[in-house]
Design a protein around this motif. Structure first.
Motif, PDB file in Angstrom:
ATOM      1  N   ARG A 186       0.828  -1.201   0.000  1.00  0.00           N
ATOM      2  CA  ARG A 186       0.000   0.000   0.000  1.00  0.00           C
ATOM      3  C   ARG A 186       0.868   1.259   0.000  1.00  0.00           C
ATOM      4  O   ARG A 186       0.547   2.249  -0.654  1.00  0.00           O
ATOM      5  N   MET A 187       1.987   1.206   0.722  1.00  0.00           N
ATOM      6  CA  MET A 187       2.885   2.356   0.771  1.00  0.00           C
ATOM      7  C   MET A 187       3.474   2.633  -0.614  1.00  0.00           C
ATOM      8  O   MET A 187       3.561   3.776  -1.060  1.00  0.00           O
ATOM      9  N   ILE A 188       3.876   1.579  -1.320  1.00  0.00           N
ATOM     10  CA  ILE A 188       4.425   1.749  -2.671  1.00  0.00           C
ATOM     11  C   ILE A 188       3.371   2.331  -3.606  1.00  0.00           C
ATOM     12  O   ILE A 188       3.650   3.195  -4.425  1.00  0.00           O
ATOM     13  N   GLU A 189       2.149   1.858  -3.444  1.00  0.00           N
ATOM     14  CA  GLU A 189       1.073   2.281  -4.341  1.00  0.00           C
ATOM     15  C   GLU A 189       0.603   3.704  -4.052  1.00  0.00           C
ATOM     16  O   GLU A 189       0.289   4.466  -4.975  1.00  0.00           O
ATOM     17  N   LYS A 190       0.575   4.083  -2.762  1.00  0.00           N
ATOM     18  CA  LYS A 190      -0.034   5.357  -2.380  1.00  0.00           C
ATOM     19  C   LYS A 190       0.938   6.526  -2.288  1.00  0.00           C
ATOM     20  O   LYS A 190       0.524   7.688  -2.446  1.00  0.00           O
ATOM     21  N   CYS A 191       2.218   6.269  -2.013  1.00  0.00           N
ATOM     22  CA  CYS A 191       3.168   7.359  -1.752  1.00  0.00           C
ATOM     23  C   CYS A 191       3.850   7.791  -3.046  1.00  0.00           C
ATOM     24  O   CYS A 191       4.867   7.207  -3.452  1.00  0.00           O
ATOM     25  N   SER A 192       3.299   8.800  -3.667  1.00  0.00           N
ATOM     26  CA  SER A 192       3.776   9.206  -4.997  1.00  0.00           C
ATOM     27  C   SER A 192       5.122   9.919  -4.964  1.00  0.00           C
ATOM     28  O   SER A 192       5.772  10.047  -5.994  1.00  0.00           O
ATOM     29  N   SER A 193       5.547  10.396  -3.780  1.00  0.00           N
ATOM     30  CA  SER A 193       6.826  11.117  -3.719  1.00  0.00           C
ATOM     31  C   SER A 193       8.019  10.174  -3.628  1.00  0.00           C
ATOM     32  O   SER A 193       9.153  10.580  -3.869  1.00  0.00           O
ATOM     33  N   LEU A 194       7.778   8.898  -3.279  1.00  0.00           N
ATOM     34  CA  LEU A 194       8.881   7.957  -3.082  1.00  0.00           C
ATOM     35  C   LEU A 194       9.590   7.645  -4.398  1.00  0.00           C
ATOM     36  O   LEU A 194       8.958   7.306  -5.391  1.00  0.00           O
ATOM     37  N   ILE A 195      10.910   7.754  -4.356  1.00  0.00           N
ATOM     38  CA  ILE A 195      11.736   7.424  -5.512  1.00  0.00           C
ATOM     39  C   ILE A 195      12.647   6.242  -5.191  1.00  0.00           C
ATOM     40  O   ILE A 195      12.900   5.393  -6.021  1.00  0.00           O
ATOM     41  N   PHE A 196      13.158   6.181  -3.963  1.00  0.00           N
ATOM     42  CA  PHE A 196      14.069   5.121  -3.530  1.00  0.00           C
ATOM     43  C   PHE A 196      13.434   4.320  -2.394  1.00  0.00           C
ATOM     44  O   PHE A 196      12.932   4.898  -1.428  1.00  0.00           O
ATOM     45  N   LEU A 197      13.474   2.989  -2.497  1.00  0.00           N
ATOM     46  CA  LEU A 197      12.936   2.128  -1.441  1.00  0.00           C
ATOM     47  C   LEU A 197      13.851   0.928  -1.237  1.00  0.00           C
ATOM     48  O   LEU A 197      14.107   0.164  -2.161  1.00  0.00           O
ATOM     49  N   ASN A 198      14.342   0.790  -0.024  1.00  0.00           N
ATOM     50  CA  ASN A 198      15.222  -0.320   0.340  1.00  0.00           C
ATOM     51  C   ASN A 198      14.482  -1.197   1.346  1.00  0.00           C
ATOM     52  O   ASN A 198      14.241  -0.792   2.477  1.00  0.00           O
ATOM     53  N   ILE A 199      14.101  -2.410   0.916  1.00  0.00           N
ATOM     54  CA  ILE A 199      13.453  -3.381   1.816  1.00  0.00           C
ATOM     55  C   ILE A 199      14.333  -4.621   1.872  1.00  0.00           C
ATOM     56  O   ILE A 199      13.880  -5.737   1.638  1.00  0.00           O
ATOM     57  N   SER A 200      15.597  -4.446   2.132  1.00  0.00           N
ATOM     58  CA  SER A 200      16.524  -5.574   2.140  1.00  0.00           C
ATOM     59  C   SER A 200      16.557  -6.242   3.510  1.00  0.00           C
ATOM     60  O   SER A 200      16.294  -5.618   4.536  1.00  0.00           O
ATOM     61  N   THR A 201      16.879  -7.559   3.499  1.00  0.00           N
ATOM     62  CA  THR A 201      16.987  -8.339   4.738  1.00  0.00           C
ATOM     63  C   THR A 201      15.737  -8.159   5.592  1.00  0.00           C
ATOM     64  O   THR A 201      15.809  -7.820   6.779  1.00  0.00           O
ATOM     65  N   ALA A 202      14.582  -8.379   4.991  1.00  0.00           N
ATOM     66  CA  ALA A 202      13.317  -8.102   5.679  1.00  0.00           C
ATOM     67  C   ALA A 202      12.385  -9.313   5.713  1.00  0.00           C
ATOM     68  O   ALA A 202      11.197  -9.164   5.990  1.00  0.00           O
ATOM     69  N   ASN A 203      12.907 -10.510   5.420  1.00  0.00           N
ATOM     70  CA  ASN A 203      12.087 -11.728   5.462  1.00  0.00           C
ATOM     71  C   ASN A 203      10.870 -11.655   4.544  1.00  0.00           C
ATOM     72  O   ASN A 203       9.803 -12.188   4.872  1.00  0.00           O
ATOM     73  N   LEU A 204      11.021 -11.033   3.394  1.00  0.00           N
ATOM     74  CA  LEU A 204       9.884 -10.883   2.491  1.00  0.00           C
ATOM     75  C   LEU A 204       9.400 -12.220   1.954  1.00  0.00           C
ATOM     76  O   LEU A 204       8.225 -12.520   1.961  1.00  0.00           O
ATOM     77  N   ASN A 205      10.293 -13.030   1.440  1.00  0.00           N
ATOM     78  CA  ASN A 205      10.046 -14.299   0.741  1.00  0.00           C
ATOM     79  C   ASN A 205       9.108 -14.109  -0.459  1.00  0.00           C
ATOM     80  O   ASN A 205       8.674 -13.003  -0.761  1.00  0.00           O
TER      81      ASN A 205
END
Length: 287
Positions: A80-99
């Motif tokens: 939801r954050m990726i979809e809704k936050c239009s100002s975001l350009i860089f996102l690091n979700i590393s080592t976060a147990n995403l699978n």
């Protein structure tokens, strides 16, 4: 800016020392352009809602790092954050147990997002199944420039993987990091076939994988002349090997040895600029 891309690719981007969500929200209210949340807690819905609200209210924050967190129960909220936050350009979700299951939510959101330029999904237990959903998103996404998938379990064994279709069609993605995965000979050959039709990539790192000399030679021959390729046995000269080693160790060179964060950032920029010039020189020499 090439130096900025290398900063982000090798995780030496300057982040405000945030640590907690409360401090992150305060920084956002004070106009910070980047925050870093590195605690190991799972995010709750109200916490992500507050974060999204603060980002959209200020419309200034461009970069977020959510590293070393447990995102398994929060992936729909991150989507939801990726979809809704239009100002975001860089996102690091590393080592976060995403699978793989978590990546489904991220991929669905990425397909709707046309602002995000850099996405770091390294060290998240992602396999080919997860990459399939990412490939579907990249077929329609036209904003992502840098994708970091290092340190996962990607093999690329199936030639029908949608990720290859995305590489054929997507022209915006220029930097792809597949270091330290499980790409063997079959995966390398599949990737080589996809690169024959790709016109967007300018940098591909496939080092520290399980491929063979046959695979790397085929990959090199399939790549366009503008693509700088980092992979086993692609270059034999001492100068080029030294460059590859330096590229892979930027983080170790910068962060531990530079106690001042602002100095670290300046040092990283200078190193990245040097790498960029050297890459161009080597590319011209190859021709």
């Amino acid at each position: 800016m090439e130096s900025e891309i290398f900063e982000l690719m090798y995780d030496v981007y300057y982040w405000d020392d945030t640590s907690t969500l409360a401090r992150g929200l305060k920084l956002l209210q004070n106009g910070s352009e980047s925050i870093s949340l590195v605690e190991g807690f799972p995010f709750e819905e109200d916490e992500i809602t507050k974060l999204i609200g603060a980002i959209n209210q200020t419309r200034i924050c461009q970069a977020i790092r959510l590293q070393h967190i447990d995102a398994r129960s929060s992936t729909s909220l991150l989507g939801r954050m990726i979809e809704k936050c239009s100002s975001l350009i860089f996102l690091n979700i590393s080592t976060a147990n995403l699978n793989n299951n978590g990546l489904l939510c991220i991929s669905d959101a990425l397909a709707q997002n046309q602002n995000l330029r850099y996405l770091n999904l390294s060290s998240n237990f992602i396999s080919d199944f997860g990459v399939e959903s990412l490939g579907e998103a990249l077929k329609v996404n036209r904003s992502l420039v840098v994708l970091n998938l290092a340190g996962n379990s990607v093999e690329l064994r199936a030639p029908g993987n949608p990720f290859f279709d995305a590489l054929w069609d997507n022209k915006s993605l220029t930097h792809l990091d597949l270091r330290n995965n499980k790409v063997g000979l079959s995966g390398t050959l599949n990737l080589a076939n996809a690169l024959q039709k790709n016109i967007g990539l300018t940098f591909l790192d496939i080092s520290e994988n399980d491929t063979t000399s046959e695979g790397t030679i085929t990959l090199k021959n399939s790549a366009s002349e503008k693509l700088f390729l980092v992979c086993p046995a692609i270059e034999k000269s001492a100068a080029s090997n030294a460059l590859v080693n330096r590229l892979k160790n930027v983080k170790e060179m910068v962060i531990p040895k530079q106690p001042n964060l602002e100095e670290s950032r300046k040092f990283a920029l200078a190193q990245a600029d040097l790498f960029s010039k050297e890459l161009k020189r080597m590319s011209q020499k190859r021709r």
